[in-house]
Design an enzyme around this catalytic site. Structure first.
Site, PDB file in Angstrom:
ATOM      1  N   ASN A 209      -7.574 -13.284  14.242  1.00  0.00           N
ATOM      2  CA  ASN A 209      -8.393 -12.777  13.134  1.00  0.00           C
ATOM      3  C   ASN A 209      -9.407 -13.816  12.656  1.00  0.00           C
ATOM      4  O   ASN A 209     -10.556 -13.487  12.361  1.00  0.00           O
ATOM      5  CB  ASN A 209      -7.503 -12.349  11.964  1.00  0.00           C
ATOM      6  CG  ASN A 209      -7.121 -10.878  12.072  1.00  0.00           C
ATOM      7  OD1 ASN A 209      -7.428 -10.240  13.072  1.00  0.00           O
ATOM      8  ND2 ASN A 209      -6.462 -10.354  11.073  1.00  0.00           N
ATOM      9  N   GLY A 254     -24.510  -8.634   9.007  1.00  0.00           N
ATOM     10  CA  GLY A 254     -24.437  -7.665   7.916  1.00  0.00           C
ATOM     11  C   GLY A 254     -24.249  -8.383   6.597  1.00  0.00           C
ATOM     12  O   GLY A 254     -24.635  -9.554   6.454  1.00  0.00           O
ATOM     13  N   CYS A 261      -7.823  -7.477   5.897  1.00  0.00           N
ATOM     14  CA  CYS A 261      -7.243  -8.531   6.741  1.00  0.00           C
ATOM     15  C   CYS A 261      -8.077  -9.807   6.810  1.00  0.00           C
ATOM     16  O   CYS A 261      -7.583 -10.882   6.454  1.00  0.00           O
ATOM     17  CB  CYS A 261      -7.002  -7.997   8.143  1.00  0.00           C
ATOM     18  SG  CYS A 261      -5.691  -6.756   8.151  1.00  0.00           S
ATOM     19  N   LYS A 264      -8.293 -12.341   3.665  1.00  0.00           N
ATOM     20  CA  LYS A 264      -7.033 -12.991   3.276  1.00  0.00           C
ATOM     21  C   LYS A 264      -6.451 -13.816   4.432  1.00  0.00           C
ATOM     22  O   LYS A 264      -5.859 -14.871   4.203  1.00  0.00           O
ATOM     23  CB  LYS A 264      -6.026 -11.957   2.769  1.00  0.00           C
ATOM     24  CG  LYS A 264      -5.323 -11.159   3.842  1.00  0.00           C
ATOM     25  CD  LYS A 264      -4.194 -10.303   3.274  1.00  0.00           C
ATOM     26  CE  LYS A 264      -3.545  -9.418   4.332  1.00  0.00           C
ATOM     27  NZ  LYS A 264      -2.886 -10.094   5.420  1.00  0.00           N
ATOM     28  N   ARG A 329     -10.434  -2.191   0.447  1.00  0.00           N
ATOM     29  CA  ARG A 329     -10.024  -3.542   0.060  1.00  0.00           C
ATOM     30  C   ARG A 329     -11.101  -4.541   0.501  1.00  0.00           C
ATOM     31  O   ARG A 329     -11.513  -4.555   1.650  1.00  0.00           O
ATOM     32  CB  ARG A 329      -8.656  -3.882   0.678  1.00  0.00           C
ATOM     33  CG  ARG A 329      -7.534  -3.078   0.023  1.00  0.00           C
ATOM     34  CD  ARG A 329      -6.193  -3.346   0.661  1.00  0.00           C
ATOM     35  NE  ARG A 329      -5.982  -2.606   1.887  1.00  0.00           N
ATOM     36  CZ  ARG A 329      -4.819  -2.561   2.548  1.00  0.00           C
ATOM     37  NH1 ARG A 329      -3.768  -3.212   2.096  1.00  0.00           N
ATOM     38  NH2 ARG A 329      -4.707  -1.856   3.657  1.00  0.00           N
TER      39      ARG A 329
HETATM   40  P1  NAD Z   1      -0.561  -1.421   2.915  1.00  0.00           P
HETATM   41  O1  NAD Z   1      -0.765  -1.987   1.576  1.00  0.00           O
HETATM   42  O2  NAD Z   1      -1.424  -0.311   3.398  1.00  0.00           O
HETATM   43  O3  NAD Z   1       0.947  -0.931   3.061  1.00  0.00           O
HETATM   44  C1  NAD Z   1       2.060  -1.619   2.598  1.00  0.00           C
HETATM   45  C2  NAD Z   1       3.095  -0.620   2.097  1.00  0.00           C
HETATM   46  O4  NAD Z   1       4.278  -1.311   1.720  1.00  0.00           O
HETATM   47  C3  NAD Z   1       2.630   0.160   0.867  1.00  0.00           C
HETATM   48  O5  NAD Z   1       2.732   1.551   1.111  1.00  0.00           O
HETATM   49  C4  NAD Z   1       3.602  -0.290  -0.228  1.00  0.00           C
HETATM   50  O6  NAD Z   1       3.914   0.734  -1.161  1.00  0.00           O
HETATM   51  C5  NAD Z   1       4.832  -0.656   0.599  1.00  0.00           C
HETATM   52  N1  NAD Z   1       5.768  -1.548  -0.075  1.00  0.00           N
HETATM   53  C6  NAD Z   1       5.525  -2.586  -0.912  1.00  0.00           C
HETATM   54  N2  NAD Z   1       6.678  -3.158  -1.300  1.00  0.00           N
HETATM   55  C7  NAD Z   1       7.672  -2.473  -0.706  1.00  0.00           C
HETATM   56  C8  NAD Z   1       9.092  -2.573  -0.723  1.00  0.00           C
HETATM   57  N3  NAD Z   1       9.697  -3.525  -1.428  1.00  0.00           N
HETATM   58  N4  NAD Z   1       9.811  -1.691  -0.007  1.00  0.00           N
HETATM   59  C9  NAD Z   1       9.195  -0.725   0.701  1.00  0.00           C
HETATM   60  N5  NAD Z   1       7.869  -0.573   0.755  1.00  0.00           N
HETATM   61  C10 NAD Z   1       7.112  -1.437   0.069  1.00  0.00           C
HETATM   62  O7  NAD Z   1      -0.647  -2.658   3.904  1.00  0.00           O
HETATM   63  P2  NAD Z   1      -1.120  -2.634   5.440  1.00  0.00           P
HETATM   64  O8  NAD Z   1      -2.587  -2.631   5.509  1.00  0.00           O
HETATM   65  O9  NAD Z   1      -0.328  -1.606   6.179  1.00  0.00           O
HETATM   66  O10 NAD Z   1      -0.650  -4.104   5.885  1.00  0.00           O
HETATM   67  C11 NAD Z   1       0.713  -4.439   6.075  1.00  0.00           C
HETATM   68  C12 NAD Z   1       0.769  -5.751   6.810  1.00  0.00           C
HETATM   69  O11 NAD Z   1       0.186  -5.607   8.117  1.00  0.00           O
HETATM   70  C13 NAD Z   1       0.000  -6.894   6.145  1.00  0.00           C
HETATM   71  O12 NAD Z   1       0.666  -8.104   6.383  1.00  0.00           O
HETATM   72  C14 NAD Z   1      -1.335  -6.895   6.894  1.00  0.00           C
HETATM   73  O13 NAD Z   1      -1.954  -8.137   6.871  1.00  0.00           O
HETATM   74  C15 NAD Z   1      -0.893  -6.532   8.293  1.00  0.00           C
HETATM   75  N6  NAD Z   1      -1.920  -5.889   9.121  1.00  0.00           N
HETATM   76  C16 NAD Z   1      -2.751  -4.953   8.574  1.00  0.00           C
HETATM   77  C17 NAD Z   1      -3.687  -4.323   9.392  1.00  0.00           C
HETATM   78  C18 NAD Z   1      -4.636  -3.305   8.815  1.00  0.00           C
HETATM   79  O14 NAD Z   1      -5.640  -3.019   9.477  1.00  0.00           O
HETATM   80  N7  NAD Z   1      -4.384  -2.748   7.647  1.00  0.00           N
HETATM   81  C19 NAD Z   1      -3.782  -4.647  10.753  1.00  0.00           C
HETATM   82  C20 NAD Z   1      -2.890  -5.577  11.271  1.00  0.00           C
HETATM   83  C21 NAD Z   1      -1.966  -6.199  10.438  1.00  0.00           C
END
Ligand code: NAD
Length: 432
Positions: A209, A254, A261, A264, A329
């Site tokens: 990333n 851009g 992602c 952070k 975000r």
């Molecule tokens: P998100 O915020 O969309 O989803 C996280 C979910 O976890 C939410 O629905 C939240 O309600 C839930 N949650 C929080 N605390 C909880 C608990 N105690 N028990 C159960 N559920 C709980 O986040 P995301 O974008 O899916 O990202 C998740 C991880 O994956 C992060 O570390 C992110 O960096 C990584 N990631 C994200 C992407 C992306 O494109 N969004 C890609 C690769 C990796």
């Protein structure tokens, strides 16, 4: 296999749905009751192309379930995926409280062998901390695995179903075999599952990333320099990108990278380096340059309106941090909207998917339009913040008729400046 996914957001929901599609029995857990109730009714809480079809099919087949009950989740899956948030903490580090909190809960609740897999993006050493949290609560055996996720919002289903590679950090043969069994259906074309130690897997995600964010940032700097010396960044980009060592992707300048992602993750890697007495000089610059890049278009707007944006009506096309998602975000559009409101302008926005999320965040401080054209009606200028396909080839005649003044500020370089001048627009973009 019986799988549990804890955290059903962009990553968890796609992971759970795609694993169900491959024949597994998947239970997705989330703390958000409203979200879970929605999913239990067959409604998707996010927008992601193609997800709805897979989601419907697997709910119908009985392979995909949702619950808020973590105890049920811990008992259900032999493999438990953590797809929890790891947001930026105040000092730039990744906030691990969600991941470690759930690891504690799993330790308290597990009664037989579990494989706890982190899909969350976590700093090097988190696997050790998850292991310690589990060990402190249970004598039952377990394995911890790092399986960072590389899916891109907007292409998440495609990326999960047909990954370039799957990175897995493991410490035991048992966990390695289980992960291989789970993932082999996704790599039938021969793309590799790359096994490595847990720390290397954790770092691979950050390294990837941060590299992509650096590539974008480098191109943004080249674009800014182009403006100063009268070069055209589109030509420079083509000339560079055709070199196979460089590649054509991720060279589009851009108004800065955003999203859930890159911002952070770059900061977290920079901070992890600092904690290990390693100064990431490149990442220091990437963070600074990206902050500046968010600001480059606004002075052009001020200059065009001779420093007076008060009571100007600005139409904004695109709110999501990138096309094909409703994720806002760290979206550059939010930065631009706040600047415009501070300067006394009014904003009417249109986005194909992200308006509800922005409404929740900004309330009625801006107006929302039901179409591209209604957004620009009587506007003093159009500002483009996201390169949705629908924005790429509008009916320029209708656009001119609807706008009060023919002015476009394009933060994504989606039109050709010569064409726009010929059509009679005052057109501002980046690096051209
Ligand atoms: P998100 O915020 O969309 O989803 C996280 C979910 O976890 C939410 O629905 C939240 O309600 C839930 N949650 C929080 N605390 C909880 C608990 N105690 N028990 C159960 N559920 C709980 O986040 P995301 O974008 O899916 O990202 C998740 C991880 O994956 C992060 O570390 C992110 O960096 C990584 N990631 C994200 C992407 C992306 O494109 N969004 C890609 C690769 C990796």
């Amino acid at each position: 296999m019986k799988i549990t996914v804890i955290g059903t957001g962009y990553v968890g929901l796609v992971t759970g749905t795609c694993l169900a599609e491959a024949g597994n029995d998947v239970l997705c857990i989330d703390i958000d009751k409203v979200k879970v109730a929605k999913m239990q009714q067959g409604l998707l809480p996010i927008y992601e192309p193609h997800l709805q079809t897979y989601f419907n099919r697997n709910i119908k087949s009985g392979r995909l379930h949702f619950s808020t009950n973590i105890e049920e989740g811990v008992h259900h899956g032999e493999v438990i995926f953590l797809a929890l948030p790891t947001p930026e903490d105040e000092d730039g580090s990744a906030d691990l409280s969600y991941v470690l909190g759930v690891a504690n809960q799993i330790g308290e609740l597990m009664k037989d062998y579990k494989i706890v897999v982190s899909k969350s993006t976590v700093p090097v050493g988190t696997g050790e901390r998850v292991k310690a949290a589990l060990k402190a609560k249970t004598d039952v055996s377990f394995d911890v695995v790092s399986n960072p996720e590389f899916l891109r919002e907007g292409f998440a289903v495609e990326d999960f179903m047909k990954p370039d590679r799957i990175v897995v950090g493991v410490e035991s043969e048992r966990a390695k075999n289980a992960m291989e069994k789970l993932y082999k259906t996704f790599v039938r074309t021969g793309n590799p599952i790359v096994f490595m130690d847990i720390k290397s897997a954790e770092l691979t995600k950050y390294a990837a990333n941060a590299f992509l964010a650096t590539k974008i940032t480098y191109m943004n700097e080249i674009a800014n320099y182009c403006e100063k010396v009268g070069a055209n960044v589109d030509d420079v980009r083509m000339g560079m990108g055709l070199d196979e060592r460089i590649g054509k992707r991720f060279l589009f300048p851009g108004i800065g990278y955003g999203g859930s992602c890159f911002p952070k993750d770059v900061k977290a890697l920079h901070k992890s380096g600092k904690d290990a007495a390693h100064y990431f000089a490149i990442l220091d610059s990437v963070i600074k340059v990206n902050e500046q890049q968010k600001t480059v278009l606004f002075p052009k707007m001020q200059q065009h309106f001779e420093g007076n944006l008060k009571n100007k009506k600005i139409a904004v096309w695109g709110l999501a941090f990138k096309p094909d998602t409703d994720d806002i975000r760290e979206a550059p559009a939010l930065y631009m909207i706040n600047k415009l409101l501070d300067a006394g302008a009014s904003v009417t926005a249109f986005d194909p998917e992200a308006m509800d999320n922005v409404k929740t965040k900004l309330g009625d401080s801006i107006s929302f339009a039901s179409s591209m054209i209604s957004a620009v009606k009587d506007a003093d200028a159009l500002l483009i913040c996201t390169e949705w396909h629908a924005f790429r080839n509008p009916n320029f005649h209708n656009l001119k008729t609807a706008l009060k003044r023919n002015v476009i500020f394009d933060g994504r370089n989606i039109y050709n400046p010569k064409d726009m001048t010929a059509l009679g627009f005052d057109y501002y973009s980046i690096g051209r």
